[in-house]
Design a protein around this motif. Structure first.
Motif, short mmCIF file in Angstrom:
data_model
loop_
_atom_site.label_atom_id
_atom_site.label_comp_id
_atom_site.label_asym_id
_atom_site.label_seq_id
_atom_site.Cartn_x
_atom_site.Cartn_y
_atom_site.Cartn_z
N LEU A 16 0.83 -1.20 0.00
CA LEU A 16 0.00 0.00 0.00
C LEU A 16 0.87 1.26 0.00
O LEU A 16 0.61 2.20 -0.76
N LEU A 17 1.91 1.24 0.82
CA LEU A 17 2.82 2.40 0.88
C LEU A 17 3.56 2.58 -0.45
O LEU A 17 3.74 3.71 -0.91
N GLN A 18 3.99 1.48 -1.06
CA GLN A 18 4.68 1.60 -2.34
C GLN A 18 3.75 2.19 -3.39
O GLN A 18 4.14 3.07 -4.15
N ASP A 19 2.50 1.73 -3.42
CA ASP A 19 1.53 2.30 -4.36
C ASP A 19 1.30 3.78 -4.08
O ASP A 19 1.20 4.59 -5.00
N LEU A 20 1.21 4.14 -2.81
CA LEU A 20 1.01 5.53 -2.42
C LEU A 20 2.19 6.40 -2.87
O LEU A 20 2.01 7.47 -3.44
N ILE A 21 3.40 5.90 -2.66
CA ILE A 21 4.60 6.65 -3.05
C ILE A 21 4.67 6.81 -4.56
O ILE A 21 4.95 7.89 -5.07
N GLU A 22 4.40 5.73 -5.29
CA GLU A 22 4.43 5.80 -6.75
C GLU A 22 3.33 6.73 -7.28
O GLU A 22 3.56 7.48 -8.23
N THR A 23 2.15 6.69 -6.68
CA THR A 23 1.07 7.57 -7.09
C THR A 23 1.43 9.02 -6.80
O THR A 23 1.18 9.91 -7.62
N ARG A 24 2.02 9.25 -5.63
CA ARG A 24 2.45 10.61 -5.27
C ARG A 24 3.52 11.10 -6.24
O ARG A 24 3.50 12.25 -6.67
N LYS A 25 4.44 10.22 -6.60
CA LYS A 25 5.50 10.58 -7.55
C LYS A 25 4.88 10.96 -8.89
O LYS A 25 5.24 11.98 -9.49
N THR A 26 3.95 10.16 -9.38
CA THR A 26 3.27 10.44 -10.64
C THR A 26 2.50 11.75 -10.56
O THR A 26 2.53 12.55 -11.50
N ALA A 27 1.81 11.96 -9.45
CA ALA A 27 1.05 13.21 -9.27
C ALA A 27 1.98 14.42 -9.25
O ALA A 27 1.67 15.46 -9.85
N ASP A 28 3.11 14.31 -8.55
CA ASP A 28 4.07 15.42 -8.50
C ASP A 28 4.63 15.71 -9.89
O ASP A 28 4.79 16.87 -10.28
N GLU A 29 4.96 14.66 -10.64
CA GLU A 29 5.48 14.86 -11.99
C GLU A 29 4.42 15.49 -12.89
O GLU A 29 4.73 16.39 -13.68
#
Length: 183
Positions: free
Chosen positions: A128-141
């Protein structure tokens, strides 16, 4: 007829093998194995504490998050999925993508790639945390791209306005020339 019992054994043996993993291990567990087993089957209290820790991160700024993150790095043990790893991943999920540091994969790898941890509550939290981090990374980009597009649009609008003013000036000059030629 002698083939039938042998064939039956080949069919029954694989069905019985998964049951062996449920037999308790009584002797020979050292302290590290017990801690790993405790984390793999955490009590609801441990998960609640981790979620409380995650909620407390909201009150920290970027520097506070980085300080906590660096404090946890000394508590990470190689190839062990512990609460320090999960807390580090929680902090990564709050930090900006541009803040640098290790990737979520480097932090969560022991929790995600260990078959024992993968299906535990801690392993599911790690996913769940990995998905959250990857989603946050995509959102930031995506947000950075959007800001870039807004900047480009603003630049083009300013240039368009400047050209429009020049065009109006040229029209005024042309009109003035025509008026002079008529007189």
């Amino acid at each position: 007829m002698s083939k039938t019992p042998l064939t039956l054994i080949f069919f029954i043996l694989p069905l019985m093998m998964p049951g062996c993993r449920y037999f308790p291990v009584e002797n020979g567990q050292d302290e590290n194995d017990q801690r790993t087993a405790a984390l793999a089957r955490p009590e609801p209290r441990v998960i609640a504490e981790l979620l409380g820790y995650y909620q407390d991160l909201d009150r920290l700024d970027e520097n506070g998050l980085k300080t906590r993150f660096s404090g946890l790095q000394g508590r990470l043990q190689k190839d062990e999925c512990n609460t320090a790893r999960l807390k580090s991943a929680m902090i990564l999920s709050k930090l900006s993508v541009h803040s640098g540091g290790p990737s979520s994969q480097a932090i969560l790898d022991p929790c995600l790639n260990n078959a024992f941890n993968r299906y535990s509550a801690a392993g599911r939290l790690a996913y769940l945390l990995q998905d959250l981090i990857e989603t946050r990374k995509t959102a930031d980009e995506t947000h950075a791209e959007l800001q870039n597009y807004h900047h480009q649009i603003k630049t083009l609008q300013d240039e368009n306005e400047k050209l429009h003013k020049q065009l109006e000036g040229l029209k005024a000059i042309e009109k003035s020339i025509q008026q002079r030629n008529q007189h």
